[in-house]
Scaffold this motif. Structure first.
Motif, PDB file in Angstrom:
ATOM      1  N   ASN A 196       0.859  -1.190   0.000  1.00  0.00           N
ATOM      2  CA  ASN A 196       0.000   0.000   0.000  1.00  0.00           C
ATOM      3  C   ASN A 196       0.895   1.240   0.000  1.00  0.00           C
ATOM      4  OD1 ASN A 196       0.813   0.549   2.620  1.00  0.00           O
ATOM      5  ND2 ASN A 196      -1.114  -0.081   3.582  1.00  0.00           N
ATOM      6  N   LYS A 197       0.298   2.427   0.086  1.00  0.00           N
ATOM      7  CA  LYS A 197       1.118   3.634  -0.101  1.00  0.00           C
ATOM      8  C   LYS A 197       2.113   3.844   1.029  1.00  0.00           C
ATOM      9  CE  LYS A 197      -2.454   6.710   1.670  1.00  0.00           C
ATOM     10  NZ  LYS A 197      -3.347   7.811   1.422  1.00  0.00           N
ATOM     11  N   ILE A 243       7.292   0.716  -1.996  1.00  0.00           N
ATOM     12  CA  ILE A 243       5.851   0.882  -2.241  1.00  0.00           C
ATOM     13  C   ILE A 243       5.443   0.291  -3.593  1.00  0.00           C
ATOM     14  CG2 ILE A 243       5.555   2.903  -0.755  1.00  0.00           C
ATOM     15  CD1 ILE A 243       5.618   4.583  -3.372  1.00  0.00           C
TER      16      ILE A 243
END
Ligand SMILES: *[C@@H]1O[C@H](CO)[C@@H](O)[C@H](O)[C@H]1NC(C)=O
Ligand SMILES: *[C@@H]1O[C@H](CO)[C@@H](O)[C@H](O)[C@H]1NC(C)=O
Ligand SMILES: *[C@@H]1O[C@H](CO)[C@@H](O)[C@H](O)[C@H]1NC(C)=O
Ligand SMILES: *[C@@H]1O[C@H](CO)[C@@H](O)[C@H](O)[C@H]1NC(C)=O
Ligand SMILES: *[C@@H]1O[C@H](CO)[C@@H](O)[C@H](O)[C@H]1NC(C)=O
Length: 604
Positions: A196-197, A243
């Motif tokens: 995820n970010k 990421i």
């Protein structure tokens, strides 16, 4: 003031428990039997430090594998006084902490005091998951799930109140809870999610797993949602995980602390994850191509994720449809926004959205599509505010046309008359039914080949999403499956329409497809299949259970998108999921769903 202080001291002394071990504090259940009590003379080895605390492993470990021998000592004041490898004694207060009421509590020692370093430089040896019988259970999450995390009613109990005895060989949550606060090494790692970010990435290691798919991920199947996975959270040293990790990447072995983070069991690594390999095999184009005759009609299905005329994904989505789906005869689309996208200005028409997409597909070498949809009433379809998402069809007008084109309006309910003719074509199914409040109304259409001789029906659905669900590893058990009752009602309404159509025309060729926002083995789709008598095309075409996915959410490859067909369409049918989005990194995905292509013989 003085009197008050000494009263407090007396009260504190009265509650203080001496010479308790860490495993006695963590206990064989979720909530500590010492919750709220002050403990003194607690002894342990410092195994790791974070900015706001440190982790302490008992120097007097017990052999009960239900009780964790480690615990988090919270409080930045303590951090500066200890080093990894110190054996210390301390006092503090036993507390249960969670950052949200739907998460499971973690036991910790708060307000540490009397920290006394007994020795330094002791060896810190992580335990190794997958060794010495420490294998996470692969199927069930919690003894409170009534056999299935998707059974209803959900939230029939909560871990925090039921406080079950841990059964770490049976239940995944109990396994990870029994190691809470422990320093552990994970070996032989594969990423089973995109990062995820923040760089959080779900992994499995070299322990036994179920549901493994060809890409190296885990597929959610009936009664098996993969508790053997764990998410790698933020590194304790303040560094960052990559990421751009993606499904099937291989990763270096990693060591860190097992704990709860954002509602899931997580390993907080000492330092960041490092990738050792990626699968460069890209998704390939479908092998299912229409020959333009009734004997090989292809159907595509694609949730294109809040798609508007200004979407940066315009050319990419067009390329997917032209080159990867090979221009299916009819394409079911979901999440088509109006011509002004998410601007909430009363515009409801999506003519520009759909005509721009059709032109872009042509430019990518696809067919010259025509399209059809029914504009919703402004702001009545849910989804992104102002976007007026709706379902829509693209169709190849050189192969099919709408039979007796007579489109309904946003409030017209199409009816089935004798012989199976639709009063509106295309038309909506019961758009006034409250099951569709703040949701997309299903769009039914009857199609025929240009000679008028062969026909079939399509129903394009986009059921209410699972927002408001709780984590699979959260406090309510079974977890809350957000809006499941609404999806059950939606399934009933569509199934009733199908039943009416089949009653008028038993040999009707019907394809109901789209984003059902639900798994086939959960109540809404069980109701849909049994009431409508339509058949799950994945089952009909024998796609292996581990390859049934169009979506990647947390640890699970899963299917929210489906095609259900009437028995008149099963002979010779084929189906392929095209993993253009689940296999790429977050930055490279064009939608959160993968598209699907199917091929049918619709000849009379
Ligand atoms: C826990 O202990 C029991 C009994 O000693 C044993 O059967 C089981 O395999 C152990 N489980 C783990 C995960 O170590
Ligand atoms: C899933 O578990 C439930 C409850 O234990 C059971 O009734 C059902 O048959 C199981 N389904 C499958 C497909 O194994
Ligand atoms: C679960 O049920 C409990 C007890 O009825 C309730 O307090 C809690 O709010 C519910 N949780 C969710 C997420 O619905
Ligand atoms: C890469 O992915 C493809 C498609 O899923 C699979 O067949 C292949 O085995 C994978 N290769 C590796 C090295 O994992
Ligand atoms: C495209 O569809 C519309 C109805 O939606 C119809 O009026 C028009 O003739 C169609 N165009 C072609 C080329 O089939």
């Amino acid at each position: 003031m003085r009197a008050f202080n000494s009263l407090c001291a007396v009260a504190l002394l009265a509650q203080t428990v001496w010479a308790v071990t860490i495993s006695e504090i963590t206990g064989d259940r979720y909530i500590s039997p010492y919750k709220g009590k002050r403990v003194s003379g607690l002894q342990g080895l410092v195994t790791a430090k974070s900015k706001s605390g440190f982790y302490l492993r008992s120097t007097d470990a017990d052999s009960d594998n239900r009780t964790s021998n480690s615990v988090y000592v919270y409080g930045s004041r303590g951090v500066s006084q200890v080093s990894v490898g110190d054996i210390v004694t301390l006092s503090g207060k036993v507390a249960e902490y969670r950052s949200s009421s739907s998460y499971v509590y973690s036991t910790e020692i708060e307000s540490p005091a009397d920290i006394n370093v007994l020795s330094s430089g002791n060896t810190v040896t992580p335990i190794v998951i997958g060794q010495n019988g420490r294998n996470p259970p692969t199927v069930q999450y919690s003894s409170l799930d009534n056999g299935d995390i998707f059974s209803l009613p959900s939230n029939s109990s909560e871990i925090s109140t039921a406080n079950p005895v841990l059964q770490p060989t049976q239940y995944g949550m109990d396994f990870w809870q029994s190691l809470s606060g422990e320093l552990a090494t994970l070996t032989g790692l594969t990423a089973i999610s995109k990062a995820n970010k923040y760089g959080d990435t779900w992994v499995i290691g070299d322990w036994p797993v179920t549901g493994l798919n060809d890409r190296g991920g885990l597929t959610m199947r009936a009664n098996d949602s993969n508790p053997e996975s764990i998410v790698i959270g933020s590194p304790l040293d303040g560094s960052s995980n990559p990421i751009d990790s993606k499904l099937g990447d291989t990763l270096e072995d990693i060591t860190g602390i097992i704990t709860q983070a954002y509602g899931f069991y997580a390993l907080l690594p000492l330092t960041s994850l490092k990738r050792t390999g990626s699968n460069s095999t890209a998704a390939t184009a479908t092998s299912l191509v229409s020959d333009g005759t009734c004997s090989a009609i292809t159907i595509g299905d694609y949730n294109v994720d809040n798609f508007s005329p200004d979407s940066p994904t315009m050319d990419g989505i067009a390329k997917h449809i032209a080159q990867y789906l090979k221009s299916p005869t009819v394409v079911f689309l979901q999440e088509i926004q109006d011509n002004s996208g998410s601007t909430d200005n009363g515009v409801v028409s999506a003519s520009l959205t759909l005509s721009k997409l059709a032109s872009a597909i042509k430019e990518q070498g696809g067919v010259a599509y025509n399209y059809t949809d029914i504009d919703p009433i402004n702001d009545m379809n849910g989804g992104e505010h102002g976007g007026n998402i709706r379902v829509a069809y693209l169709y190849d007008p050189s192969v099919v046309r709408l039979r007796n084109y007579n489109p309904g309006s946003s409030t017209d309910a199409t009816q089935v008359s004798s012989g199976g003719a639709l009063s509106y074509n295309p038309g909506l199914i019961e758009p006034g039914n409250k099951a569709w409040d703040d949701s997309r109304k299903p769009l039914v259409a009857e199609w025929e080949t240009l000679d008028g001789k062969n026909g079939f029906y399509t129903i394009n659905v986009h059921f209410t999403s699972k927002y408001d669900s709780t984590s699979l590893e959260g406090d309510p058990r079974p977890p809350v499956n957000g809006w499941v009752e609404t999806r059950v009602e939606q399934a009933r309404v569509v199934a009733k329409f199908v039943t009416t159509l089949l009653a008028e025309k038993s040999e009707a060729k019907i394809i109901t497809a789209g984003d059902f926002n639900e798994y086939v083995f959960v109540e809404p789709l069980e109701v849909f299949a049994s009431t409508s008598t339509l058949l799950d095309l994945e089952e009909v075409t024998g796609i292996p259970s581990t390859e049934r996915y169009t979506y990647l959410y947390n640890q699970n490859c899963e299917s929210l998108d489906h095609m259900y067909v009437s028995s008149a369409l099963t002979a010779g049918a084929s189906m392929e999921h095209i993993h253009v989005n689940t296999w790429v990194s977050r930055a490279d995905e064009l939608s959160d769903h993968d598209p699907t292509v199917a091929l049918f013989n619709v000849c009379e």
